[in-house]
Scaffold this motif. Structure first.
Motif, short mmCIF file in Angstrom:
data_model
loop_
_atom_site.label_atom_id
_atom_site.label_comp_id
_atom_site.label_asym_id
_atom_site.label_seq_id
_atom_site.Cartn_x
_atom_site.Cartn_y
_atom_site.Cartn_z
N LYS A 1 48.11 37.24 50.01
CA LYS A 1 48.29 38.05 48.66
C LYS A 1 48.50 39.69 49.10
O LYS A 1 48.84 40.21 47.90
N THR B 1 50.23 28.73 27.21
CA THR B 1 50.01 29.98 27.90
C THR B 1 51.42 30.48 28.15
O THR B 1 52.50 30.17 27.74
N GLY C 1 47.09 41.21 38.04
CA GLY C 1 45.61 41.26 38.15
C GLY C 1 45.36 41.48 39.74
O GLY C 1 44.30 40.95 40.30
N HIS C 2 46.36 42.04 40.45
CA HIS C 2 46.14 42.37 41.60
C HIS C 2 46.75 43.45 42.26
O HIS C 2 47.61 44.43 41.45
N GLN D 1 49.80 45.88 38.18
CA GLN D 1 50.00 46.56 37.09
C GLN D 1 51.04 47.59 37.19
O GLN D 1 52.05 47.70 36.21
N TYR E 1 52.14 37.99 36.51
CA TYR E 1 50.68 38.15 36.98
C TYR E 1 50.36 39.48 37.62
O TYR E 1 51.00 39.78 38.77
N GLN F 1 41.63 38.17 26.24
CA GLN F 1 40.93 37.40 27.48
C GLN F 1 40.93 38.14 28.65
O GLN F 1 41.57 39.14 28.69
N ARG F 2 40.02 37.82 29.46
CA ARG F 2 39.47 38.59 30.76
C ARG F 2 40.45 38.14 31.81
O ARG F 2 41.15 37.31 31.73
N ASN F 3 40.32 38.73 32.84
CA ASN F 3 41.07 38.68 34.13
C ASN F 3 42.57 38.88 34.01
O ASN F 3 43.34 38.19 34.59
N ALA F 4 43.03 39.82 33.50
CA ALA F 4 44.60 40.07 33.26
C ALA F 4 45.49 38.95 33.00
O ALA F 4 46.12 38.30 33.92
N PRO F 5 45.26 38.38 31.91
CA PRO F 5 46.27 37.05 31.75
C PRO F 5 47.63 37.38 31.80
O PRO F 5 48.02 38.57 31.42
#
Length: 187
Positions: A108, A4, A141-142, A146, A139, A174-178
């Motif tokens: 978050k 990863t 995906g929130h 981006q 990271y 991969q899904r979900n914004a690796p």
């Protein structure tokens, strides 16, 4: 199996950190990277760890106490963009690691921001040791993630190739914004 982004960042850190080195955990979070780095620098090295959230400092301090590593760390309740206020002058920085996003299992709405991250990198580059590295695991995906990813990538692309090598490592199917890893290495 391919590692990863986080696992690969640790491999890149292990390649260059030796006992006695000074390093930075720019986003201490729950203290996993701070403890990892404290083991690598040994009893004569030092880790400077930053976080803006008090729960991060508490969790990290508990983790370091349990592992008997607190004496080789300085926990800083401030943003990494304040790097020069805390890092000792005339000291070479061997490595800095950032986990960009938000503190897991926390609010978050409190996220890292590109202007702070880039300001920290700009302060670290002049004191980065030869062959030293700045690792950024993004990271994204929130909300706001981006935008930070785009700004950090754009900044990294401007670094002169005569002085730095910059790479990215990511999974593209991969899904979900690796997460995406950036590594800046000083030549």
């Amino acid at each position: 199996m391919l590692p990863t982004a986080l696992t690969y960042s640790h491999q890149l850190a292990k390649e260059i950190i030796f006992s006695g080195d000074c390093v930075v955990d720019a986003t201490m979070g729950n203290g996993h990277d701070t403890a990892f780095l404290a083991q690598l620098v040994g009893p004569t090295g030092h880790v400077f760890a930053f976080d803006v959230q008090k729960p991060a400092l508490i969790a990290t301090e508990q983790r370091l106490l349990a592992a008997d590593l607190l004496d080789r760390t300085t926990l800083i309740h401030d943003g990494h963009e304040q790097f020069t206020q805390y890092f000792p002058k005339q000291t070479a920085l061997k490595l800095a690691i950032f986990n960009l996003g938000y503190l897991p299992s926390s609010n978050k709405q409190i996220i890292t921001h590109s202007e702070h991250t880039i300001a920290a990198i700009q302060q670290m580059l002049p004191v980065l040791a030869k062959r030293g590295r700045i690792l950024l695991v993004s990271y994204y995906g929130h909300p706001g993630g981006q935008e930070e990813l785009d700004h950090v990538q754009a900044f990294c692309q401007t670094l002169p190739q005569e002085e730095y090598q910059v790479m990215t490592y990511q999974f593209i199917n991969q899904r979900n914004a690796p997460p995406i890893l950036f590594c800046i290495e000083k030549k």
